[in-house]
Design an enzyme around this catalytic site. Sequence first.
Site, PDB file in Angstrom:
ATOM      1  N   GLU A 126       0.805  -1.215   0.000  1.00  0.00           N
ATOM      2  CA  GLU A 126       0.000   0.000   0.000  1.00  0.00           C
ATOM      3  C   GLU A 126       0.851   1.284   0.000  1.00  0.00           C
ATOM      4  O   GLU A 126       0.464   2.290  -0.600  1.00  0.00           O
ATOM      5  CB  GLU A 126      -0.944  -0.024   1.215  1.00  0.00           C
ATOM      6  CG  GLU A 126      -2.075   0.959   1.159  1.00  0.00           C
ATOM      7  CD  GLU A 126      -2.940   0.860  -0.098  1.00  0.00           C
ATOM      8  OE1 GLU A 126      -3.159  -0.267  -0.597  1.00  0.00           O
ATOM      9  OE2 GLU A 126      -3.365   1.926  -0.593  1.00  0.00           O
ATOM     10  N   HIS A 183       3.822   1.754  -1.412  1.00  0.00           N
ATOM     11  CA  HIS A 183       4.244   1.985  -2.798  1.00  0.00           C
ATOM     12  C   HIS A 183       3.101   2.617  -3.595  1.00  0.00           C
ATOM     13  O   HIS A 183       3.298   3.565  -4.345  1.00  0.00           O
ATOM     14  CB  HIS A 183       4.618   0.668  -3.491  1.00  0.00           C
ATOM     15  CG  HIS A 183       5.853   0.007  -2.975  1.00  0.00           C
ATOM     16  ND1 HIS A 183       5.817  -1.191  -2.315  1.00  0.00           N
ATOM     17  CD2 HIS A 183       7.166   0.368  -3.043  1.00  0.00           C
ATOM     18  CE1 HIS A 183       7.061  -1.557  -1.996  1.00  0.00           C
ATOM     19  NE2 HIS A 183       7.896  -0.626  -2.420  1.00  0.00           N
ATOM     20  N   GLU A 223       9.417   8.588   3.025  1.00  0.00           N
ATOM     21  CA  GLU A 223      10.161   9.101   4.190  1.00  0.00           C
ATOM     22  C   GLU A 223      10.588   7.992   5.142  1.00  0.00           C
ATOM     23  O   GLU A 223      11.410   8.230   6.014  1.00  0.00           O
ATOM     24  CB  GLU A 223       9.307  10.125   4.945  1.00  0.00           C
ATOM     25  CG  GLU A 223       9.308  11.478   4.273  1.00  0.00           C
ATOM     26  CD  GLU A 223       8.485  12.521   5.013  1.00  0.00           C
ATOM     27  OE1 GLU A 223       7.730  12.152   5.940  1.00  0.00           O
ATOM     28  OE2 GLU A 223       8.584  13.708   4.656  1.00  0.00           O
TER      29      GLU A 223
END
Lengths: 282, 282
Positions: free
Chosen positions: A35, A37, A148
Amino acid sequence: MEVVKEITKMKKISKIWKKEGYKISFVPTMGFLHEAHLSLIRKAKELGDKTVVSIFVNPLQFGPKEDFKEYPRDLERDLALLEKEEVDVVFVPKTEEMYPSDFQTYVEVTKLTTGLCGAFRPGHFKGVTTVVLKLFNIINPDIAIFGEKDYQQLQVVRQMVKDLNLDIEIIAHPTVREKDGLAMSSRNIYLSSEERESASTLYKALLLAQELIKDGERNSQNLKKKLEDFIHSFPFTKVQYIEFVDPLTLEPVEKIEKPVVCALAVFVGKARLIDNMLINPE
Amino acid sequence: MEVVKEITKMKKISKIWKKEGYKISFVPTMGFLHEAHLSLIRKAKELGDKTVVSIFVNPLQFGPKEDFKEYPRDLERDLALLEKEEVDVVFVPKTEEMYPSDFQTYVEVTKLTTGLCGAFRPGHFKGVTTVVLKLFNIINPDIAIFGEKDYQQLQVVRQMVKDLNLDIEIIAHPTVREKDGLAMSSRNIYLSSEERESASTLYKALLLAQELIKDGERNSQNLKKKLEDFIHSFPFTKVQYIEFVDPLTLEPVEKIEKPVVCALAVFVGKARLIDNMLINPE
């Protein structure tokens, strides 16, 4: 959606898009998509006219004792997911074409890669920057999206883009988490169901750090000790590092007076998991 | 002719040219231009629609004990010469803009840089490939011209272009020589008039190697010995290396059965001079 395996073909497509004035956005992945990605990919589609996703398990960024062979792969499932997202091109290069036998050129970012994961994974970031630069040169994107969760990687890629005068906008996308806070990662598949329960400790430790800092703790040594004890109170866990670093230079911060990134790497069973959080003491 | 000092301005010009479909040819130099540079530039003009010449004495490619400070500079004279050649843009970046204080990204070609000059100038080729990649990214040329005098540099740049999937055609230009055979070089200015007389020994030694090989000598150790003795029979000379290498891999060749490159580096006084020649034993 087109699946492209050859470098020359990928270049040709990009060249045509560029000529036609399309803005190309790019999401590099090692496949086994989840999810997080997909949320990067949705961001890419939102920001660009044409979206390229690469799937390449890059041998160069794995150490000799790391999990290159075991790294999970499922191209068929990945392509089905990408088809649904209406990606324009999936670039799936062959290792032999990316690294022919006489390959010998490497890109290295120095200072930013000395600490955190760089200290425990020698050569890892050199492998990352080398493959990312190759992919950038092949795909020629205007925008590239990085998660991140891999905070050091994000900063290293940004530095490379700046230092090498590339015209690519690097977009950071917030970490996507499971319900209990575990950062999504293809490596979560390594976790047994018991280990899975302990795995959320990384995120909980970050929340604890945030709380302790809000409550006035400013000494990063004290914080590290508390976080380590907290993590090790969960079974199957072994802390590799816990660091409080400057968000830009990634240099360790002893006394927390400005926003810091708390970054950690923890083995849960055989899975090495990482996570991080920007914490503002104000 | 436009003289451009800012990276952003150079990029803007290139972008416009690209959009208009011009073929950009590029000649990187360290300035103090001589006839050999001009012949590279004429080649560039012949092959491209727009010609960029860069002048930048790259600190990164000089060792701490090398001649970065002494390296000859004469921008005014250079610009006058380039004006006459009708170059479109001269790019003269500032060191602080090329290498800001947080600069930390390096490009390295490994195998090809281990021998020849690479063995005696640690870090030199890393400095060359780093600056050349930056210049390529800033100028975005279709073609770049390099002189064959710096044969190892030429091969190293070609390898970088191939390994990093750049779309730049690297053109080799034959060494341009003075009447007595001395390869033109900005460093020839270091030679006193007495040393200048000895400096042609490099070329004469290459001719001697060619002759000895044509006459049947196949053993490179024997050849090296003969060439070294020959060179040292001239005053002020000190051989740094004489090598017979494979033209592509630059690996040393013991028995000469195929075309080889004879490459040498010789100090003549304080000037370190290099030269090379492709020799075919057939």
